[in-house]
Design an enzyme around this catalytic site. Structure first.
Site, mmCIF file in Angstrom:
data_model
loop_
_atom_site.group_PDB
_atom_site.id
_atom_site.type_symbol
_atom_site.label_atom_id
_atom_site.label_comp_id
_atom_site.label_asym_id
_atom_site.label_seq_id
_atom_site.Cartn_x
_atom_site.Cartn_y
_atom_site.Cartn_z
ATOM 1 N N GLU A 126 13.023 -32.325 0.005
ATOM 2 C CA GLU A 126 13.635 -33.177 -1.149
ATOM 3 C C GLU A 126 14.302 -34.285 -0.432
ATOM 4 O O GLU A 126 15.432 -33.928 -0.060
ATOM 5 C CB GLU A 126 14.427 -32.182 -1.952
ATOM 6 C CG GLU A 126 13.656 -31.187 -2.850
ATOM 7 C CD GLU A 126 14.666 -30.895 -3.937
ATOM 8 O OE1 GLU A 126 15.541 -31.393 -4.518
ATOM 9 O OE2 GLU A 126 14.179 -29.539 -4.457
ATOM 10 N N GLY B 201 14.299 -38.850 0.736
ATOM 11 C CA GLY B 201 14.237 -40.091 0.166
ATOM 12 C C GLY B 201 13.025 -40.780 0.856
ATOM 13 O O GLY B 201 12.188 -40.170 1.469
ATOM 14 N N GLU C 74 0.788 -1.186 0.040
ATOM 15 C CA GLU C 74 -0.173 0.064 0.025
ATOM 16 C C GLU C 74 0.827 1.207 -0.072
ATOM 17 O O GLU C 74 0.502 2.235 -0.692
ATOM 18 C CB GLU C 74 -0.990 0.066 1.249
ATOM 19 C CG GLU C 74 -1.820 -1.035 1.357
ATOM 20 C CD GLU C 74 -1.401 -2.218 2.171
ATOM 21 O OE1 GLU C 74 -2.198 -2.948 2.824
ATOM 22 O OE2 GLU C 74 -0.235 -2.822 2.012
ATOM 23 N N THR D 18 11.769 -43.897 -7.658
ATOM 24 C CA THR D 18 12.418 -42.620 -7.680
ATOM 25 C C THR D 18 13.871 -42.972 -7.591
ATOM 26 O O THR D 18 14.566 -41.987 -7.868
ATOM 27 C CB THR D 18 12.249 -41.974 -6.104
ATOM 28 O OG1 THR D 18 12.669 -43.094 -5.101
ATOM 29 C CG2 THR D 18 10.811 -41.684 -5.938
ATOM 30 N N ALA D 19 14.343 -44.036 -7.554
ATOM 31 C CA ALA D 19 15.754 -44.560 -7.739
ATOM 32 C C ALA D 19 16.073 -45.965 -7.854
ATOM 33 O O ALA D 19 14.901 -46.708 -7.671
ATOM 34 C CB ALA D 19 16.480 -43.783 -6.346
ATOM 35 N N ASP E 256 23.713 -38.697 -2.138
ATOM 36 C CA ASP E 256 23.911 -37.676 -3.316
ATOM 37 C C ASP E 256 24.581 -36.468 -3.050
ATOM 38 O O ASP E 256 24.853 -35.704 -4.099
ATOM 39 C CB ASP E 256 22.244 -37.267 -3.775
ATOM 40 C CG ASP E 256 21.464 -38.376 -4.168
ATOM 41 O OD1 ASP E 256 21.788 -39.367 -4.524
ATOM 42 O OD2 ASP E 256 20.143 -38.225 -4.100
ATOM 43 N N LEU F 205 21.385 -28.417 -2.373
ATOM 44 C CA LEU F 205 19.957 -27.880 -1.929
ATOM 45 C C LEU F 205 19.934 -26.511 -1.920
ATOM 46 O O LEU F 205 19.468 -25.735 -1.011
ATOM 47 C CB LEU F 205 19.713 -28.265 -0.478
ATOM 48 C CG LEU F 205 19.494 -29.941 -0.178
ATOM 49 C CD1 LEU F 205 19.095 -30.347 1.085
ATOM 50 C CD2 LEU F 205 18.619 -30.541 -1.187
#
Length: 370
Positions: free
Chosen positions: A293, A295, A57, A168-169, A207, A211
């Site tokens: 994110e 497992g 505003e 996923t893997a 991994d 991130l």
């Protein structure tokens, strides 16, 4: 009941567009846009860019002043009820009243009790106030802020990249890359809007992720949070590079970790990390949207605890087959389909060669998680 015109809807749609400019930067504050209209012409626009900066505003009023516009009696369209709170900045209600605005149309009522009451003050001063125009859209922009204020925990969004058969893997943990470049870039945009990114020790060891947001431009990096029961995160892990890292354990801090890393011990009765307590701790740290994110193990634990609000799933047109890894490892097998956790489809889009599916947890009959 308020009766809004097509012009009202057009101007509020513009205010929502302006609010979206702060999508990556306003945390922990809400994303807010504002348009001032006089005699059918826009004379001022603004949005809230970051905490501590002028609210939407005030920015719109300043823009009108730069244009030399007279805003007395004008209509202000704002995506959130003007605040009535002395925080980092003065109450927006004071600025609206001082400017002589004649009508205020607000999309979303102020959910935070300490900042509420703006509409009542405006009405008491003779300003016409209407609320509810594009309320759903404004709430969607601020889904995490509303969740944190209303229930004391963030909006938890679990991001998963999976094959057509939900894997996923590979069995050996290899997961790079199941989906394509476009999906990964899109995923970084979701990272950028979050206040924090959560992962587990398994993902860190498998991994070694950063991130961080890299594929889209943003001036702010979300906080990185690691669930690490036994303090196993290597001091050399890439996720520890930079500032704003929180490791949550069920015991002592690892003395090898850099001094810049914040730690929090939250053991539950079984000696694991208390995930519900973690959500409360993150809310206390002003985390609105939590992007997960992780497992299947941590995903499953969050699901079992009833903490997953939304699944952001990128599905590749490929099949991995058994014994590749799944999305959620639950603590115990379900004995009946009635025990399943139900979600409702919220959005489905194609991103490159993959599909992006967004589903929200259902807490009652036809009622998504709030």
């Amino acid at each position: 009941m308020n009766e809004f015109t097509d012009a009202d809807r057009t101007f509020m749609a513009r205010a929502l567009e302006l609010a979206a400019r702060g999508l990556y930067t306003t945390t922990p504050n809400p994303r807010v846009g504002c348009v001032i209209v006089r005699d059918g012409t826009v004379v001022g626009e603004g949005f809230h860019a970051r905490a501590g900066a002028p609210h939407a505003e005030v920015e719109a009023l300043a823009d009108a002043a730069r244009r030399g516009a007279d805003v007395r009696g004008a209509t202000m369209y704002v995506t959130l009820e003007p605040c009535n709170h002395h925080g980092r900045t003065p109450p927006c209600v004071d600025a609206v009243l001082a400017a002589g605005i004649g009508r205020v149309v607000a999309a979303l009522p102020e959910p935070w009790r300490e900042a509420a009451g703006g509409a009542d003050r405006l009405r008491a001063a003779g300003v016409a106030v209407e609320t509810g125009l594009c309320e759903d859209e404004a709430r969607e922009q601020n889904i995490g802020f509303v969740a944190r204020i209303a229930r004391g925990r963030p909006w938890v969004r679990t991001k998963i990249a999976a094959s057509l058969d939900g894997r996923t893997a590979l069995a050996n943990g290899t997961s790079q890359w199941i989906t394509g470049d476009a999906a990964r870039t899109d995923g970084h945009a979701w990272r950028a809007r979050a206040c924090a990114i959560l992962t587990g020790i398994g993902t860190v060891l498998q991994d070694d992720p950063q991130l961080s947001v890299r594929a889209v431009a943003t001036p702010r990096q979300p906080r990185r949070v690691i669930v690490d029961r036994h303090g196993q995160t290597p001091a050399s892990a890439r996720v520890l590079a930079g500032a704003d890292v929180l490791i949550v354990t069920a015991g002592e801090r690892n003395p090898a970790w850099p001094a810049t890393v914040e730690t929090l011990a939250l053991p539950d009765a079984r000696g694991r990390v208390d995930l519900a307590a973690l959500m409360a701790a993150l809310a206390a740290r002003d985390v609105n949207e939590l992007h997960v994110e992780a497992g299947a193990k941590l995903n499953g634990a969050l699901l079992d605890a009833g903490l997953v609000d939304e699944v952001l799933l990128y599905m590749a047109p490929a099949v991995l087959g058994d014994p590749a890894r799944g999305m959620f490892d639950r603590a115990a097998p379900l004995a009946a389909l009635a025990q399943r956790t139900e979600f409702a489809w919220h959005d489905v889009q194609r991103v490159g060669d993959d599909l992006r599916l967004v589903a929200r947890r259902v807490t009652g009959v036809g009622s998504p998680a709030a």
